[in-house]
Design a protein around this motif. Structure first.
Motif: not given
Length: 187
Positions: A137-145
């Motif tokens: 989750d934290p990695h996916r979120d930062v990639v998206h942002l």
């Protein structure tokens, strides 16, 4: 009551959680910072965007301000940082647009190329999207942002309630994880 005392009263009310005080303080900040930001940007739209982001940062961080007498230097620092971020974002968008135009000039318009190339691009996009979805989750979120919304690390940190350095670490680790996943599926 002097203007200095008035803003201190508003600041105290805002730090105590008074929404009306926060609104009044936001108005004072807006009026004081608008000329400063406009002199840098020379664009009304960019000035409005920067001031909105500055006010959002103020609202999120005013309770943690340790030294209330340092309020105005803190606000000017935030406004200046947001202005720099806006210029970086505009520069990044301009370079992407020029790269796309260059590619269209050399390769022809999108879709005019070989159908096999179009299928290869579509498959690559699907693999990358699937690999991103499998990230933590934290990695996916930062990639998206970072990649899709094109936010700076400071903006990512404020949205994810972390530090800019931690956002960079998450992005670095996410890229490494994506690289491993994509290499594994291609070999």
């Amino acid at each position: 009551m002097s203007a200095e005392n008035q803003y201190m009263v508003l600041l105290d009310r805002a730090r105590a959680g008074d929404r009306a005080g926060m609104g009044e303080l936001a108005g004072v900040v807006w009026r004081r910072l608008h000329p400063f930001v406009f002199r840098i940007t020379l664009c009304h739209d960019v000035t409005e965007d920067v001031l909105q982001e500055t006010l959002l940062a103020m609202i999120c961080g005013v309770e943690s301000l340790r030294e209330p007498q340092r309020f105005w230097p803190w606000m000017y620092q935030i406004a200046y940082a947001k202005t720099r971020d806006a210029f970086r974002k505009r520069r990044r968008q301009t370079s992407v647009q020029s790269a796309l135009l260059d590619r269209r000039r050399t390769d022809g318009a999108w879709g005019d190329g070989d159908p096999a190339d179009a299928r290869l691009r579509a498959e690559t996009r699907e693999r990358v999207a699937a690999a991103v979805e499998r990230l933590r989750d934290p990695h996916r979120d930062v990639v998206h942002l970072r990649c899709y919304e094109e936010l700076s690390y400071t903006e990512i940190a404020s949205r994810t309630r972390t530090t800019p350095q931690r956002a960079r670490v998450h992005f670095h680790r996410a890229k490494a994880s994506l690289r491993q996943r994509l290499q594994a599926c291609c070999t």
